[in-house]
Motif scaffolding. Structure first.
Motif, short mmCIF file in Angstrom:
data_model
loop_
_atom_site.label_atom_id
_atom_site.label_comp_id
_atom_site.label_asym_id
_atom_site.label_seq_id
_atom_site.Cartn_x
_atom_site.Cartn_y
_atom_site.Cartn_z
N ARG A 85 -7.08 2.65 7.54
CA ARG A 85 -5.96 3.38 6.94
C ARG A 85 -6.29 4.85 6.76
O ARG A 85 -5.42 5.70 6.89
CB ARG A 85 -5.64 2.79 5.56
CG ARG A 85 -4.85 1.52 5.65
CD ARG A 85 -4.43 1.03 4.28
NE ARG A 85 -3.88 -0.31 4.43
CZ ARG A 85 -4.29 -1.37 3.74
NH1 ARG A 85 -5.21 -1.25 2.83
NH2 ARG A 85 -3.76 -2.55 3.96
N THR A 106 -0.29 -8.12 7.77
CA THR A 106 -0.26 -6.87 7.01
C THR A 106 -0.47 -5.68 7.92
O THR A 106 0.25 -4.68 7.85
CB THR A 106 -1.35 -6.90 5.93
OG1 THR A 106 -1.16 -8.08 5.14
CG2 THR A 106 -1.29 -5.68 5.06
N VAL A 108 0.07 -5.36 11.07
CA VAL A 108 1.21 -5.13 11.95
C VAL A 108 2.36 -4.48 11.17
O VAL A 108 3.00 -3.54 11.64
CB VAL A 108 1.67 -6.45 12.62
CG1 VAL A 108 2.99 -6.25 13.34
CG2 VAL A 108 0.61 -6.93 13.59
N THR A 109 2.60 -4.97 9.96
CA THR A 109 3.66 -4.39 9.13
C THR A 109 3.41 -2.90 8.90
O THR A 109 4.33 -2.09 8.92
CB THR A 109 3.72 -5.10 7.77
OG1 THR A 109 3.75 -6.50 8.00
CG2 THR A 109 4.94 -4.68 6.99
N GLU A 110 2.15 -2.56 8.67
CA GLU A 110 1.83 -1.16 8.44
C GLU A 110 1.73 -0.38 9.74
O GLU A 110 1.63 0.85 9.72
CB GLU A 110 0.49 -1.04 7.69
CG GLU A 110 0.59 -1.39 6.24
CD GLU A 110 -0.72 -1.16 5.53
OE1 GLU A 110 -1.37 -0.13 5.78
OE2 GLU A 110 -1.11 -2.03 4.74
N GLY A 111 1.72 -1.09 10.85
CA GLY A 111 1.61 -0.41 12.15
C GLY A 111 0.22 0.07 12.46
O GLY A 111 0.04 1.03 13.20
N LEU A 112 -0.79 -0.61 11.92
CA LEU A 112 -2.16 -0.15 12.13
C LEU A 112 -2.76 -0.63 13.45
O LEU A 112 -3.66 0.01 13.99
CB LEU A 112 -3.06 -0.61 10.98
CG LEU A 112 -2.77 0.02 9.62
CD1 LEU A 112 -3.54 -0.68 8.53
CD2 LEU A 112 -3.13 1.50 9.65
N LEU B 153 3.42 -1.83 0.88
CA LEU B 153 3.11 -2.38 2.19
C LEU B 153 4.17 -2.03 3.23
O LEU B 153 3.86 -1.73 4.38
CB LEU B 153 2.98 -3.89 2.06
CG LEU B 153 2.67 -4.66 3.34
CD1 LEU B 153 1.31 -4.27 3.86
CD2 LEU B 153 2.72 -6.14 3.07
N TYR B 154 5.44 -2.07 2.82
CA TYR B 154 6.51 -1.87 3.79
C TYR B 154 6.87 -0.40 3.99
O TYR B 154 7.74 -0.07 4.76
CB TYR B 154 7.74 -2.67 3.38
CG TYR B 154 7.47 -4.14 3.42
CD1 TYR B 154 7.43 -4.81 4.63
CD2 TYR B 154 7.19 -4.84 2.26
CE1 TYR B 154 7.13 -6.15 4.69
CE2 TYR B 154 6.89 -6.20 2.30
CZ TYR B 154 6.87 -6.85 3.53
OH TYR B 154 6.56 -8.17 3.58
N HIS B 155 6.22 0.46 3.23
CA HIS B 155 6.46 1.89 3.41
C HIS B 155 5.13 2.60 3.59
O HIS B 155 4.84 3.58 2.94
CB HIS B 155 7.22 2.45 2.21
CG HIS B 155 8.56 1.81 2.03
ND1 HIS B 155 8.76 0.73 1.22
CD2 HIS B 155 9.75 2.07 2.60
CE1 HIS B 155 10.02 0.36 1.28
NE2 HIS B 155 10.65 1.15 2.11
N SER B 156 4.30 2.01 4.46
CA SER B 156 2.98 2.58 4.69
C SER B 156 2.93 3.22 6.06
O SER B 156 3.51 2.70 7.01
CB SER B 156 1.92 1.48 4.63
OG SER B 156 1.74 1.08 3.32
N PRO B 157 2.20 4.32 6.18
CA PRO B 157 1.97 4.88 7.49
C PRO B 157 1.04 3.97 8.28
O PRO B 157 0.28 3.23 7.65
CB PRO B 157 1.31 6.22 7.17
CG PRO B 157 0.69 6.02 5.83
CD PRO B 157 1.55 5.06 5.11
N PRO B 158 1.04 4.03 9.58
CA PRO B 158 1.85 4.90 10.43
C PRO B 158 3.21 4.31 10.81
O PRO B 158 4.02 5.03 11.38
CB PRO B 158 0.98 5.05 11.67
CG PRO B 158 0.25 3.75 11.76
CD PRO B 158 0.02 3.30 10.35
N ALA B 159 3.46 3.03 10.50
CA ALA B 159 4.70 2.42 11.01
C ALA B 159 5.92 2.90 10.24
O ALA B 159 7.01 2.98 10.78
CB ALA B 159 4.60 0.91 10.93
N ASN B 160 5.76 3.20 8.95
CA ASN B 160 6.92 3.56 8.13
C ASN B 160 6.63 4.78 7.27
O ASN B 160 5.49 5.18 7.09
CB ASN B 160 7.28 2.39 7.21
CG ASN B 160 7.69 1.18 8.00
OD1 ASN B 160 8.73 1.17 8.63
ND2 ASN B 160 6.83 0.16 7.99
#
Lengths: 424, 418
Positions: A85, A106, A108-112, B153-160
């Motif tokens: 992160r 988790t 994947v949700t964060e896009g890591l 969790l649902y508003h974390s970088p880099p996806a959101n």
């Protein structure tokens, strides 16, 4: 006065130009792309601690074949996601990392981590459960590195191999004859869902329901269905009749149960492969086996944990990183890795390979994995642990009846999921 | 127009007012300072404020959390800048006024001497103030700001991206059922824990110090050494050992001590009430040596003639304690006692290490001995609820700061200093 007008016009000019400077980041499309391409190719790999030795040869080979440099750093595998992160956006993150599969949801949700483009043939070499653990909504995000599940440790000085009960009921009877407040027969941390799930789901309970594609439905919680309650009632019996002492209940229970086993005061316990080394060092003459069968003739369905290799979304060489992941997890390298690190690989064909079957520990893990259920990898799973453990603990201490406790736990879990995961 | 009006107006561009006042060197310094500020921090301020307001607009380019941090740094830098700017305006006004009144403007030399003479303490403490701002103020501002975002969790970088949500998170704590009921349960036990555990350790420490300090007691050094020993062992080691001793089935307390007196084993770890008793006893053990040492020091400084005079007046031992010893101890120790309370309010270690906040309470997200900090830890660490953690932390701080302020203001030891 006139000469000051000059200043004022100057000032207003400055102010105007300041306000006209566009706000925020300016996209400079030129240049940035070309720079990356001719960058010297280098991969950074984060491997689990003490496990680096297992992939050293493979790395050397990969470097040679692809003419790249691969740097490996060892980090505790459950904490790598936390480091990613911060290190990822800072540009010092890894290209390839490893994590337990229950963190994949988790991540994947964060896009890591990045989706991998792996063909069916490659996916086919792994056991189905291990491969399922790498998928989120049908997409593949990693390749399995090793599997882990709980098994039965027994003390060979206290019980001979041919006397071993093969059912939990058998252990119950055995414990009744042995347990006297100081010595115990069979012990397990059934006040924790990680261990108790093997009983609950053996009777038909489940954590999250799954649809046909294997996706989890977080609104369908089966921890308080008839099967789960039956399992919990069975668990309670052990505590009620003093076969499991109250002293193994709670946060410190794991230390107590392990020291009871090493001191020879417990004949058998349920634990994971991580205890093989400590018990060997403690000089215990122990054997391992798959978990006993339940009263309904089914096998105990312990949780199976899969460790995986994944590609960071911050990787500057994603294609190469993906290639590395596929290479390091192939059959040959999985075998070498197993020989050095003793972590049971997830490659299906290796389960019958002599290197695995010769080791009783690996055999026990491989055998138990056949009956085990996957630990759900969706983020909602985080809300299950604490309420489920609470319920099991109150069941163990006799403060609550299984049905009420489990109903309450499910209600709490649903509330937590609603509160924390509801507003996506 | 008077000089006092024109000079500050010109100083809107730093240094021009000083030029107008014919203070060339100073004007040049301000001008260079101002220009270099814009050049050096222009980008940072631009990006920082943009990020602070929007928290990013595009994934994966923008990382809300980094933007927030940059924004706060930009705020701090601009505060510095505005400070210097204000100084520049004020200086122009002051010298303009001197010119209006036909006094000579202050010379650079006299300003320098002024700075060294009056501003010396500030000059010397400057570097540490600078460090303080980045090591203490920045993190506080950052976590404070997080409470008003939806960072989870649902508003974390880099996806959101995260976004500002105002007081929504605070409202949730009090509207979501499973949190609200738990919050007040936990708060109640936290207050009881703080009061009882702190009072126990303080009174035990003071009592033992007075006993050991009696003239009749021999081997004072020996007793003092013994009584300080619990402090010499690292706290977490003590807690873990105690957790073993208190074990329901195998602990020495049930099996040896209570059994010796013929008492039934007590469910220390699995019964909520007994777990709380065990925690309070342990904190008494862990906390008293420090109070003991400090009180011993205070006792030695009470003049002997006070007691002699009291004896001549025929005061009883109890009267002497009540009217001489106790007030003297309290005046000197009030701040220390207050810190004991605030420390226990946030005493995470003992709760977490002893039994993980357990035993479990059916239908609650907190265990039977969870205090606010350990509950926040559980609530947030299991599922990355950062904004919730920040919001709860603010509530917690308000509580602790409020109590500490109230207590500090009521004690004599602080009234005299202020």
């Amino acid at each position: 006065m006139k000469k000051y007008k000059k200043y004022f016009s100057l000032m207003s000019g400055v102010a105007l130009s300041l306000s006209l400077v566009a706000c925020g980041p300016q996209d400079d499309a030129k240049g940035s792309d070309t720079k990356e391409a001719d960058k010297s190719k280098e991969l950074l790999v984060w491997e689990d601690v003490m496990k680096g030795e297992g992939i050293k040869d493979a790395i050397a080979k990969f470097e040679k074949e692809n003419d790249v440099k691969v740097k490996m750093v060892e980090k505790q595998y459950t904490k790598q996601i936390e480091d990613l992160r911060l290190d990822g956006p800072a540009g010092t993150g890894p290209d390839v990392l490893t994590m337990p599969s229950d963190q994949i949801g988790t991540a994947v949700t964060e896009g890591l981590i990045k989706e991998l483009d792996v063909d069916d043939a490659t996916q086919g070499i792994y056991t189905e459960a291990a491969m399922d653990a790498q998928k989120v909504e049908g997409k593949v995000y990693g390749l399995p590195k090793a599997v882990e599940t709980t098994m039965l440790y027994y003390n060979k000085d206290l019980i001979s191999e041919d006397q071993l009960p093969t059912t939990l009921e058998g252990w119950y009877d055995y414990s009744k004859g042995v347990a006297n407040g100081e010595k115990f027969g069979f012990l397990a941390l059934f006040d924790q869902i990680y261990y108790a799930n093997s009983v609950l789901s053996g009777y038909g309970g489940y954590i999250f329901g799954q649809d046909d594609n294997g996706s989890y439905d977080p609104t369908d919680i089966g921890l308080n269905n008839a099967g789960a309650v039956e399992g919990a009632q069975y668990i309670q019996k052990f505590y009620k009749e003093g076969l499991f002492p109250a002293g193994i209940v709670g946060e410190q229970g794991i230390n107590v149960i392990e020291s009871l086993f090493t001191e020879g005061k417990a004949t058998a316990i349920i634990s994971g492969p991580w205890n093989i080394e400590p018990f060997t060092k403690a000089g215990v003459n122990f054997g391992v086996q798959k978990l006993p069968e339940l009263g309904n003739g089914k096998n105990m369905q312990a949780f199976i944990g899969v460790k995986s290799y994944n590609v960071s979304s911050y990787s500057k060489n994603p294609e190469l990183a993906e290639k590395f992941v596929e290479f390091i997890s192939n059959e040959e390298n999985s075998k070498t890795r197993y020989e050095i690190t003793k972590e049971v690989p997830a490659v299906a064909s290796l389960a019958n390979d002599p290197v695995v079957t010769e080791s009783p520990a690996a055999k026990a893990v491989a055998e138990q994995s056949k009956f085990s259920v996957l630990m759900p990898n969706i983020p909602q799973m985080n809300e299950v642990w604490a309420p489920a453990d609470s319920a099991l603990q109150t069941i163990a201490t006799g403060k609550a009846q299984p049905k009420e406790a489990l109903n309450q736990a499910v209600e709490t879990i649903k509330g937590q999921i609603e509160a924390k995961h509801g507003k996506k | 127009m008077q000089h006092r009006t024109i000079a500050p107006l010109l100083s809107i561009i730093p240094g021009l007012g000083q030029f107008y006042n014919k203070q060339w060197v100073k004007g040049l310094v301000f001008l260079i300072l101002g220009a270099s500020f814009v050049v050096a921090f222009g980008d940072l301020l631009n990006m920082g404020f943009w990020g602070l307001f929007t928290l990013g607009t595009e994934v994966p380019r923008d990382n809300s959390i980094f933007l927030l941090a940059e924004g706060i740094i930009a705020l701090i830098v601009s505060a510095f800048g505005l400070g210097i700017y204000y100084w520049n305006l004020k200086d122009a006004y002051k010298n303009g006024k001197l010119r209006d009144e036909n006094f000579p403007v202050t010379s650079l030399k006299s300003e320098y001497q002024n700075l060294i003479g009056q501003g010396y303490p500030y000059l010397i403490s400057g570097p540490s103030l600078f460090l303080l701002i980045f090591a203490v103020i920045f993190p506080i501002l950052f976590s404070f700001a997080l409470a008003f975002t939806n960072y989870d969790l649902y508003h974390s970088p880099p996806a959101n991206l995260a976004d500002w949500v105002g007081l929504e998170t605070f409202a949730e704590i009090f509207t979501v059922d499973i949190w609200r009921s738990t919050f007040f349960d936990v708060l109640a036990w936290t207050v009881i824990w703080t009061l009882v555990a702190s009072s126990l350790q303080v009174s035990l420490g003071v009592f033992l110090a007075i006993v050991v300090n009696q003239k009749e007691v021999r081997f004072k050094k020996f007793f003092r050494t013994i009584l300080v020993l619990p402090w010499a062992v690292p706290g977490f080691v003590t807690i873990l050992i105690f957790a073993g001793l208190f074990n329901d089935s195998f602990g020495a307390i049930n099996n040896d001590i209570l059994a010796f007196f013929g008492m039934d084993p007590i469910p220390w770890m699995t019964d909520e009430k007994w777990a709380r008793v065990a925690l309070i006893l342990m904190q008494g053990w862990l906390g008293f040596p420090y109070i003991f040492i400090v009180t011993t020091g205070v006792l030695q400084s009470i003049p002997e003639d006070l007691y002699e005079a009291a004896t001549i007046d025929g005061a009883s031992i109890f009267a002497k304690f009540k009217n001489i010893t106790m007030p003297m101890i309290l005046i000197a120790m009030a701040p220390i006692i207050i810190t004991q309370f605030t420390f226990n309010f946030n005493n995470f270690n003992i709760i977490y290490l002893f039994n993980g906040g357990g035993p479990a309470v059916a239908g609650s997200t907190a265990g039977g001995t969870d205090i606010l900090v350990s509950w926040i830890y559980k609530l947030t660490m299991q599922s990355s609820q950062y904004s919730l953690a920040a919001a709860l932390t603010i509530l917690l701080s308000i509580f602790v700061i409020g109590i500490a302020l109230w207590q500090f203001r009521r004690t004599n030891s602080f009234k005299e200093g202020a």
